[in-house]
Scaffold this motif. Structure first.
Motif, PDB file in Angstrom:
ATOM      1  N   SER A  71     -37.926  58.038   4.078  1.00 10.07           N
ATOM      2  CA  SER A  71     -36.719  58.781   3.713  1.00 10.07           C
ATOM      3  C   SER A  71     -35.440  58.040   4.082  1.00 10.07           C
ATOM      4  O   SER A  71     -34.405  58.237   3.460  1.00 10.07           O
ATOM      5  CB  SER A  71     -36.735  60.158   4.364  1.00 10.07           C
ATOM      6  OG  SER A  71     -36.733  60.026   5.771  1.00 10.07           O
ATOM      7  N   ALA A  72     -35.495  57.173   5.090  1.00 12.55           N
ATOM      8  CA  ALA A  72     -34.303  56.437   5.517  1.00 12.55           C
ATOM      9  C   ALA A  72     -34.117  55.126   4.755  1.00 12.55           C
ATOM     10  O   ALA A  72     -33.131  54.428   4.952  1.00 12.55           O
ATOM     11  CB  ALA A  72     -34.381  56.159   7.014  1.00 12.55           C
ATOM     12  N   ASP A  77     -34.935  47.354   3.715  1.00 13.23           N
ATOM     13  CA  ASP A  77     -35.467  48.532   4.414  1.00 13.23           C
ATOM     14  C   ASP A  77     -36.939  48.752   4.046  1.00 13.23           C
ATOM     15  O   ASP A  77     -37.759  49.095   4.896  1.00 13.23           O
ATOM     16  CB  ASP A  77     -34.682  49.797   4.062  1.00 13.23           C
ATOM     17  CG  ASP A  77     -33.270  49.810   4.626  1.00 13.23           C
ATOM     18  OD1 ASP A  77     -32.968  49.011   5.536  1.00 13.23           O
ATOM     19  OD2 ASP A  77     -32.458  50.625   4.131  1.00 13.23           O
ATOM     20  N   ARG A 102     -33.062  52.582   2.145  1.00 19.81           N
ATOM     21  CA  ARG A 102     -31.962  52.505   1.177  1.00 19.81           C
ATOM     22  C   ARG A 102     -31.926  51.170   0.429  1.00 19.81           C
ATOM     23  O   ARG A 102     -31.506  51.117  -0.708  1.00 19.81           O
ATOM     24  CB  ARG A 102     -30.607  52.680   1.887  1.00 19.81           C
ATOM     25  CG  ARG A 102     -30.420  54.034   2.543  1.00 19.81           C
ATOM     26  CD  ARG A 102     -30.194  55.124   1.516  1.00 19.81           C
ATOM     27  NE  ARG A 102     -30.126  56.440   2.138  1.00 19.81           N
ATOM     28  CZ  ARG A 102     -31.128  57.304   2.179  1.00 19.81           C
ATOM     29  NH1 ARG A 102     -32.294  57.008   1.664  1.00 19.81           N
ATOM     30  NH2 ARG A 102     -30.984  58.484   2.748  1.00 19.81           N
TER      31      ARG A 102
END
Length: 85
Positions: free
Chosen positions: A66-67, A73, A69
């Protein structure tokens, strides 16, 4: 088990982005944003996660992704997963 390098993971992610979403190889840079620069949406992100699970044989938890980007990542997340036994 041999250590997987970030470069190897980056190449796998790059191949996945080209194969799944027909993104130009030149556009896939470590700092490229998945949503703004590469025009992926949340469904595409899920497809990418599923593909990477198949490639790595590791279960990827949605909250771990979810983090995410940028392309880097994704590489970091997959590299960390592969370090876990």
């Amino acid at each position: 088990m041999t250590e997987v390098t970030k470069e190897q993971v980056f190449n796998q992610v790059k191949d996945a982005l080209v194969e799944l979403f027909e993104i130009d190889v030149e556009d896939i840079q470590p700092d490229a944003h998945l949503y703004q620069d590469l025009d992926l949406d949340s469904i595409d992100a899920v497809d990418l996660v599923v593909h990477l699970q198949n490639v790595t044989g590791k279960k990827i938890k949605p909250d771990e992704f979810s983090a995410v980007r940028t392309v880097d990542d994704v590489v970091e997340a997959v590299t960390e997963l592969l370090k876990e036994s």
